[in-house]
Design a protein around this motif. Structure first.
Motif, short mmCIF file in Angstrom:
data_model
loop_
_atom_site.label_atom_id
_atom_site.label_comp_id
_atom_site.label_asym_id
_atom_site.label_seq_id
_atom_site.Cartn_x
_atom_site.Cartn_y
_atom_site.Cartn_z
N PRO A 25 0.82 -1.21 0.00
CA PRO A 25 0.00 0.00 0.00
C PRO A 25 0.85 1.26 0.00
CG PRO A 25 0.10 -0.92 2.20
CD PRO A 25 0.87 -1.86 1.32
N MET A 26 0.33 2.31 -0.58
CA MET A 26 1.01 3.59 -0.61
C MET A 26 0.91 4.26 0.76
SD MET A 26 0.15 6.78 -3.14
CE MET A 26 0.98 8.37 -3.02
N ASN A 27 2.02 4.75 1.26
CA ASN A 27 2.09 5.47 2.54
C ASN A 27 1.57 4.64 3.72
OD1 ASN A 27 3.12 7.72 1.23
ND2 ASN A 27 1.09 8.59 0.85
N ALA A 28 1.85 3.37 3.67
CA ALA A 28 1.51 2.47 4.77
C ALA A 28 2.53 1.34 4.79
CB ALA A 28 0.09 1.93 4.63
N ASP A 158 -0.54 19.01 -0.05
CA ASP A 158 -0.08 18.40 -1.31
C ASP A 158 -0.03 16.89 -1.18
OD1 ASP A 158 0.55 21.06 -2.30
OD2 ASP A 158 2.28 20.97 -0.96
N GLU A 159 -0.02 16.23 -2.34
CA GLU A 159 0.21 14.79 -2.35
C GLU A 159 1.63 14.49 -1.91
OE1 GLU A 159 -2.44 12.38 -5.47
OE2 GLU A 159 -0.90 13.62 -6.40
N TYR A 160 1.80 13.39 -1.21
CA TYR A 160 3.13 12.99 -0.77
C TYR A 160 3.25 11.48 -0.85
CZ TYR A 160 0.86 11.61 3.62
OH TYR A 160 0.04 11.02 4.54
N MET A 161 4.47 10.98 -0.83
CA MET A 161 4.69 9.54 -0.86
C MET A 161 5.99 9.20 -0.14
SD MET A 161 4.53 6.85 -4.05
CE MET A 161 5.97 7.46 -4.92
N TRP A 162 5.90 8.26 0.80
CA TRP A 162 7.09 7.72 1.45
C TRP A 162 7.71 6.67 0.53
CZ3 TRP A 162 8.96 10.06 5.58
CH2 TRP A 162 8.11 10.74 6.46
N THR A 163 9.00 6.77 0.28
CA THR A 163 9.73 5.73 -0.46
C THR A 163 10.98 5.37 0.33
OG1 THR A 163 11.03 7.30 -1.78
CG2 THR A 163 8.89 6.64 -2.66
N PHE A 164 11.62 4.29 -0.07
CA PHE A 164 12.77 3.81 0.69
C PHE A 164 13.74 3.09 -0.23
CE2 PHE A 164 8.60 2.23 2.09
CZ PHE A 164 8.43 1.19 1.21
N ASP A 165 14.97 3.05 0.20
CA ASP A 165 16.03 2.33 -0.50
C ASP A 165 16.70 1.40 0.51
OD1 ASP A 165 18.11 1.35 -1.99
OD2 ASP A 165 19.06 3.29 -2.38
N ALA A 300 2.19 4.91 -8.43
CA ALA A 300 2.28 5.30 -9.84
C ALA A 300 0.94 5.84 -10.33
CB ALA A 300 2.71 4.11 -10.69
N MET A 301 1.01 6.74 -11.33
CA MET A 301 -0.18 7.22 -11.99
C MET A 301 -0.48 6.27 -13.15
SD MET A 301 -2.40 9.65 -11.64
CE MET A 301 -1.64 11.06 -10.85
N VAL A 302 -1.73 5.78 -13.20
CA VAL A 302 -2.07 4.75 -14.18
C VAL A 302 -3.34 5.16 -14.92
CG1 VAL A 302 -3.45 3.41 -12.52
CG2 VAL A 302 -2.46 2.26 -14.50
N VAL A 317 -2.25 4.62 -8.19
CA VAL A 317 -2.30 3.29 -7.57
C VAL A 317 -1.99 3.46 -6.08
CG1 VAL A 317 -1.27 0.99 -7.51
CG2 VAL A 317 -1.57 2.16 -9.70
N VAL A 318 -2.93 3.10 -5.24
CA VAL A 318 -2.72 3.25 -3.79
C VAL A 318 -2.38 1.91 -3.13
CG1 VAL A 318 -4.18 5.28 -3.62
CG2 VAL A 318 -5.21 3.04 -3.35
N LYS A 319 -2.51 0.80 -3.88
CA LYS A 319 -2.11 -0.49 -3.32
C LYS A 319 -1.89 -1.49 -4.43
CE LYS A 319 -3.53 -3.96 0.13
NZ LYS A 319 -4.60 -4.37 1.07
N VAL A 320 -0.82 -2.26 -4.32
CA VAL A 320 -0.51 -3.34 -5.26
C VAL A 320 -0.44 -4.64 -4.47
CG1 VAL A 320 1.15 -4.28 -6.92
CG2 VAL A 320 0.80 -1.81 -6.76
N SER A 321 -1.14 -5.68 -4.93
CA SER A 321 -1.14 -6.98 -4.24
C SER A 321 -0.91 -8.08 -5.25
CB SER A 321 -2.48 -7.22 -3.53
OG SER A 321 -2.75 -6.22 -2.58
N LYS A 322 -0.07 -9.04 -4.85
CA LYS A 322 0.13 -10.26 -5.63
C LYS A 322 -0.01 -11.44 -4.69
CE LYS A 322 2.91 -8.93 -9.64
NZ LYS A 322 4.07 -9.29 -10.47
#
Length: 394
Positions: A25-28, A158-165, A300-302, A317-322
């Motif tokens: 999930p985005m930001n979670a 504003d829109e924001y997004m946590w990312t990590f490396d 991502a914007m889809v 996209v606020v959540k990706v699941s597989k």
């Protein structure tokens, strides 16, 4: 699936792992799981809180840590399933003990995040790219570091997004503005398997009252700079469509009517229309095409197109699941919404619970009281002297 110990030393490669799945999930906090046969000798290496690196095909997904495990015996034999959470959860292990006040004028978002990361006992996370320079003041009391961290961008308009490396160590944490470019396409007849649309009007508001610093009749409003009105309204077409739906927004961090009005306007722009969410079952054909446009990532914007249903939308996209990276690596479920972070959620809570401690005039603690009487006029004011003990000041 590769396992690392607490010192990030590789201890095992799980070649027999199956039913590997993840939710991003985005930001979670991301989560994942995998299963091993119960008689696999490498179960002994899957210790609680050990780290696991998961790959999605040839692409590295992310780094997780093991939480609970569950042993099951069925007709197909005995298995052990391991549930994992993203290593960002290591910030749950450290706390801000007692009371902490950080921020305000001259102290920017980067400084606040750095303050939180400085409280790690083991320095696993370092500061990366920060694309915001807000000057909010934050107050935390007996809070874990992750909860404090996630609260930092919540006031942002504003829109924001946590990312990590997590390919470097200490791991790097970023707070960025998500891209507005279309990063992926989902089209019927190409990679669209199924789609469900949910329209939720329960959080719609067409009039917002704003309250800032202070209490009772002295509480800050923006009425003086808004024609005497302590509220703002949506455009007439939205009022005709949904009626007057009122909401009270209270945030004592705002000490100036201009900033309070700007914040309420941002909220109104979000709340004047119902939230729309799509759940999309898609086929990720990136492994076949190697084209980034066919890969789905959180944030991502889809663009989703289905001519039969009349759907042609561009959302985030606020959540990706597989559900099965090994058995069915192309099957992916996406949650796509017209609001990337649901700032309407706090407004809905205000409406439902009214945050009693925030809106009651008697919310402040009464430390002492004095009787006082004196004569006065416009040129001779009455003067009351009283003593404030040091412990009354935070």
């Amino acid at each position: 699936v590769t396992v690392y110990d607490l010192q990030m030393r590789k201890v095992a490669y799980l070649e027999n792992a199956f039913d590997v799945s993840y939710d991003a999930p985005m930001n979670a906090l991301w989560s994942a799981s995998f299963t091993l046969p119960a008689d696999d000798a490498k179960n002994s290496e899957c210790q609680p809180l050990y780290f696991v690196e998961i790959h999605d095909g040839d692409e590295r997904l992310e780094l997780f840590r093991i939480l609970p495990s569950q042993t099951r015996r069925g007709s197909d034999g005995a298995t052990i399933t391991y549930t994992c959470e993203h290593v960002l959860a290591t910030l749950l292990d450290d706390v801000l003990f007692l009371y902490h006040t950080v921020g305000n004028l001259g102290v920017y978002t980067r400084d606040v995040i750095q303050y939180i990361l400085s409280k790690q006992l083991v320095k696993r996370w370092q500061l990366g790219t920060i694309q915001f320079d807000r000057q909010f003041e934050y107050n935390w009391e007996n809070e874990n570091l992750l909860g404090a961290l996630f609260s930092i961008p919540q006031p942002f308009p504003d829109e924001y997004m946590w990312t990590f490396d997590t390919t470097v160590y200490p791991w790097k944490l970023n707070l960025i503005k998500p891209s507005e470019q279309e990063d992926a396409y989902i089209r019927y007849g190409v990679n669209l398997q199924g789609i469900t649309r949910t329209v939720d009007p329960s959080k719609v508001s067409t009039r917002i009252y704003g309250l800032g610093y202070g209490e009772g009749v002295n509480q800050l409003t923006f009425a003086d700079i808004n024609g005497g009105k302590p509220y703002i309204e949506a455009e007439s077409e939205y009022i005709q469509k949904y009626g007057i739906v009122q909401t009270i927004f209270v945030d004592r961090r705002f000490e100036y009517p201009e900033t309070l009005l700007a914040r309420c306007q941002t909220l109104l722009d979000e709340l004047k229309e119902p939230s729309v969410q799509y759940t999309v079952d898609a086929a990720e054909i990136y492994a076949l095409t190697n084209d980034p446009i066919d890969r789905f990532v959180s944030g991502a914007m889809v663009r989703v197109q289905d001519a039969d249903l009349g759907i042609d939308i561009k959302s985030r996209v606020v959540k990706v699941s597989k559900g099965n990276l090994i058995g069915d690596p192309g099957a992916v479920t996406l949650e796509i919404a017209n609001k990337s972070q649901d700032i309407a959620g706090s407004i809905a809570e205000l409406r439902n619970r009214m945050h009693i401690s925030e809106v009651y005039a008697q919310g402040a603690t009464n430390y002492d009281s004095h009787d006082f009487a004196d004569n006065c006029d416009p040129t001779h004011p009455a003067v009351l002297r009283f003593w404030l003990p040091a412990e009354t000041a935070r």
